[in-house]
Design an enzyme around this catalytic site. Structure first.
Site, mmCIF file in Angstrom:
data_model
loop_
_atom_site.group_PDB
_atom_site.id
_atom_site.type_symbol
_atom_site.label_atom_id
_atom_site.label_comp_id
_atom_site.label_asym_id
_atom_site.label_seq_id
_atom_site.Cartn_x
_atom_site.Cartn_y
_atom_site.Cartn_z
ATOM 1 C CD GLU A 131 -2.505 1.420 2.598
ATOM 2 O OE1 GLU A 131 -2.977 0.428 3.190
ATOM 3 O OE2 GLU A 131 -2.587 2.570 3.053
ATOM 4 C CB CYS A 207 -8.590 1.509 7.711
ATOM 5 S SG CYS A 207 -9.914 0.314 7.662
ATOM 6 C CG ASN A 237 -5.171 -7.669 9.575
ATOM 7 O OD1 ASN A 237 -6.048 -8.097 10.309
ATOM 8 N ND2 ASN A 237 -5.004 -8.123 8.336
ATOM 9 C CB SER A 279 -6.859 -11.180 5.289
ATOM 10 O OG SER A 279 -5.932 -11.350 6.344
HETATM 11 S S1 SF4 Z 1 -8.290 -2.879 6.271
HETATM 12 FE FE1 SF4 Z 1 -9.795 -3.364 4.719
HETATM 13 S S2 SF4 Z 1 -11.284 -1.682 4.756
HETATM 14 FE FE2 SF4 Z 1 -9.433 -1.006 5.824
HETATM 15 S S3 SF4 Z 1 -8.212 0.016 4.282
HETATM 16 FE FE3 SF4 Z 1 -7.501 -2.088 4.319
HETATM 17 S S4 SF4 Z 1 -8.717 -3.153 2.799
HETATM 18 FE FE4 SF4 Z 1 -9.742 -1.212 3.206
#
Ligand code: SF4
Length: 294
Positions: A131, A207, A237, A279
């Site tokens: 990202e 987010c 995450n 995920s």
């Molecule tokens: S965690 Fe999920 S909703 Fe949040 S930015 Fe990443 S892909 Fe998008």
């Protein structure tokens, strides 16, 4: 035993959208269907898509040179990609299925806006994260990625020209503590910055779903004797959720599937919480719950 399954266990909206778009591409595409890198950090989901005909391309442009992509569908995962890679794929004749998460797109736009308005851009996050690479690509690499205040300080001290406008955004999934500490560091630990800078603009690109998931993890860990975190071993995450729970002193274990759970660990526990990463399919979280109840 009382079992609480987290409200936020399972796919986040961005991942769900990407999986649905990949499913749809497999259903309608006539040529080969690819994802750029594994679509999510969950081996079960990736394997399932592969069984149904999805192929995985390397996400490194140099490694893509040898692939014949004309007429193929290429699914861009939720992290997004740099514009140069988009151009490369289109030039090669690929049909792009852009599953970049809308929240990530907002971060890319915020970066472009700040860079376009002449702010020296700082991005809180991990340089190697796809990202962040995509965000940097949207500003031609004209940004400094920082993870710690010391990096910011070092950068500042190495500058010979004065900087008057500073812009700050974050990788969407950075945790609140890191975001707060860098914002605080920017203002309080780099005194030269406040002396020189006339404008400081912070755009909150975090987010909401990630923040809510992390806050819920903390609450549930504090209210439980044991926490099971379900998610891919390579999912950062999910690992972060485990760390949040561990920081409370509550016993925690992370598993990728129901079979991996050592039930003997749960003996004598009264309040158990089950969490899942962004995920992690809800189906696997449910399988873990059923295995505990069986
Ligand atoms: S965690 Fe999920 S909703 Fe949040 S930015 Fe990443 S892909 Fe998008």
């Amino acid at each position: 035993m009382e079992i609480t399954v987290a409200k936020y266990a399972g796919f986040c909206p961005g991942v769900r959208r990407a999986i649905n778009m990949a499913d749809e591409a497999l259903r309608v595409a006539e040529g080969n269907v690819y994802t750029l890198g594994p679509i999510i950090h969950n081996p079960q989901v990736v394997e399932d898509l592969q069984k149904r005909g999805m192929n995985i391309l390397p996400d490194d442009p140099d490694a893509l040179q040898d692939y014949y992509l004309a007429g193929c569908s290429v699914v861009v995962r939720s992290h997004g990609i740099p514009p140069k890679l988009t151009e490369f794929l289109l030039e090669r004749g690929a049909n792009l299925v852009d599953a970049t998460c809308p929240t990530v797109k907002k971060a890319q736009k915020a970066a472009m806006r700040l860079a376009g308005e002449g702010y020296k851009l700082f991005v809180i996050g991990n340089t190697d994260h796809p990202e962040v690479k995509a965000i940097l690509g949207h500003v031609n690499g004209e940004a400094v990625v920082i993870k710690e205040t010391s990096e910011l300080k070092e950068w500042w001290e190495s500058q010979t020209r004065k900087v008057r406008k500073v812009g700050l955004i974050a990788q969407t999934t950075v945790d609140l503590l890191m975001f707060r500490s860098l914002v605080d560091g920017l203002i309080n630990e780099v005194p030269e910055l406040i002396r020189e800078v006339m404008e400081l603009k912070i755009i909150n690109t975090l987010c909401r779903n990630t923040l809510a998931r992390q806050a819920e993890a903390l609450q549930l860990a504090l209210a439980s004797d044991f926490v099971v975190v379900v998610g891919g071993s390579n999912s950062s995450n999910t690992e972060f959720l485990r760390k949040i729970c561990e920081s409370t002193g509550t016993a925690v274990v992370k598993v990728e599937s129901a079979d991996e759970l050592d039930l003997s660990l749960l003996r004598g526990m009264e309040r158990l919480a089950i969490l899942g990463g962004a995920s992690t399919p809800g189906r696997i979280v449910e399988e873990v719950r059923r295995r505990i109840l069986a």
